[in-house]
Every structure is written in C-alpha cells, then in structure tokens.
Design a protein around this motif. Structure first.
Motif, PDB file in Angstrom:
ATOM      1  N   SER A 159     -37.026  42.223 -31.356  1.00  0.00           N
ATOM      2  CA  SER A 159     -36.298  40.950 -31.359  1.00  0.00           C
ATOM      3  C   SER A 159     -35.866  40.615 -29.937  1.00  0.00           C
ATOM      4  N   THR A 208     -44.945  41.402 -32.998  1.00  0.00           N
ATOM      5  CA  THR A 208     -43.508  41.508 -33.273  1.00  0.00           C
ATOM      6  C   THR A 208     -43.089  42.886 -33.770  1.00  0.00           C
ATOM      7  N   VAL A 244     -37.014  43.549 -24.471  1.00  0.00           N
ATOM      8  CA  VAL A 244     -36.846  43.316 -25.904  1.00  0.00           C
ATOM      9  C   VAL A 244     -35.676  44.145 -26.421  1.00  0.00           C
ATOM     10  N   VAL A 288     -36.984  38.777 -27.537  1.00  0.00           N
ATOM     11  CA  VAL A 288     -38.050  38.995 -26.553  1.00  0.00           C
ATOM     12  C   VAL A 288     -37.849  38.059 -25.371  1.00  0.00           C
ATOM     13  N   SER A 303     -45.657  37.515 -25.345  1.00  0.00           N
ATOM     14  CA  SER A 303     -46.004  36.178 -25.824  1.00  0.00           C
ATOM     15  C   SER A 303     -45.447  35.883 -27.223  1.00  0.00           C
ATOM     16  N   GLY A 304     -44.937  36.907 -27.909  1.00  0.00           N
ATOM     17  CA  GLY A 304     -44.418  36.732 -29.261  1.00  0.00           C
ATOM     18  C   GLY A 304     -45.453  36.937 -30.350  1.00  0.00           C
ATOM     19  N   LYS A 305     -46.681  37.222 -29.979  1.00  0.00           N
ATOM     20  CA  LYS A 305     -47.735  37.440 -30.983  1.00  0.00           C
ATOM     21  C   LYS A 305     -47.542  38.771 -31.719  1.00  0.00           C
TER      22      LYS A 305
END
Length: 122
Positions: free
Chosen positions: A99, A27, A68, A101, A23-25
């Motif tokens: 990065s 990193t 990723v 993702v 979800s990008g939460k």
C-alpha cells in the motif's frame, strides 16, 4: 542544497517486478517468509537484474524505484496470481499486501541485498 540521508529498510526485487510495483500494476509481493514490518513503516523497493540466492549476497547494480508499506501478510492463494504478476502458484507462500506506493522519479543507485536490509537513503 544537500539532502540529509536517513536509514530505511529495503527489499530487492528482480526486474521488471520492482517497476511493476512502482507503477501500481503489482500490488502483492510473494515470498516464503514473513515481512515483520509495522504497517506504518516505509520499505524501499530496489530493483536489480539477478536473483540473490545466498544469505549475505549483494548486487551493486540496484536502483531505488519506490517506497511502499506492507499493510498485511497473508497466505498466497491462486486468485492472487494477477495482482502478484506471478507466473506460477505454490502452496505455502505468503502474499505481502503493498500500500501507499510512492514511485521514485529519478534512478537512484542503491545496493541490492538478500532479505530485508537497511540502506542510507536521501
């Protein structure tokens, strides 16, 4: 139409952190060991339900959640806690900067294993 499978390196992460990466939460992934991946190399994130403590241990109930890249590995610092979705800080750990993702939309069952391992992936 059949998809051709390719071999890809994978990393299993205990739920819910694999989904947080997708979800990008989340990193940063925090580990005690170096990733040893090229920054242009894809890494499949496999989410499973339990920690794998012993070398060679596997979990058949893994699910592929994202692809990723690990762009850098550096020392984990206290200021990284939020980006890592971490609940505790410990000196000497490494922060893997994630990065590019790419979430995987459909739940694909994939075995989870300890460390970085290879799987066949469509």
């Amino acid at each position: 139409m059949r998809f051709r499978e390719k071999i890809i390196k994978a990393l299993s992460i205990v739920r819910p952190n694999g989904s947080r990466i997708a979800s990008g939460k989340k990193t940063l992934e925090v580990r005690r060991w170096q990733a040893n991946l090229d920054p242009a190399e894809d890494l499949l994130i496999v989410e499973n339900r339990r920690f794998l403590h012993v070398d060679g241990e596997e979990d058949a109930d893994g699910v592929a959640v994202a692809i990723v890249r690990v762009k850098a590995v550096r020392p984990f610092v206290f200021a990284d806690m939020q980006a890592a979705c971490a609940s505790r800080f410990e000196e000497g750990w490494l922060a893997w900067e994630l990065s590019d993702v790419r979430p995987i939309k459909s739940a694909l069952p994939i075995r989870a294993a300890r460390g970085i391992y290879e799987v066949d992936f469509p």
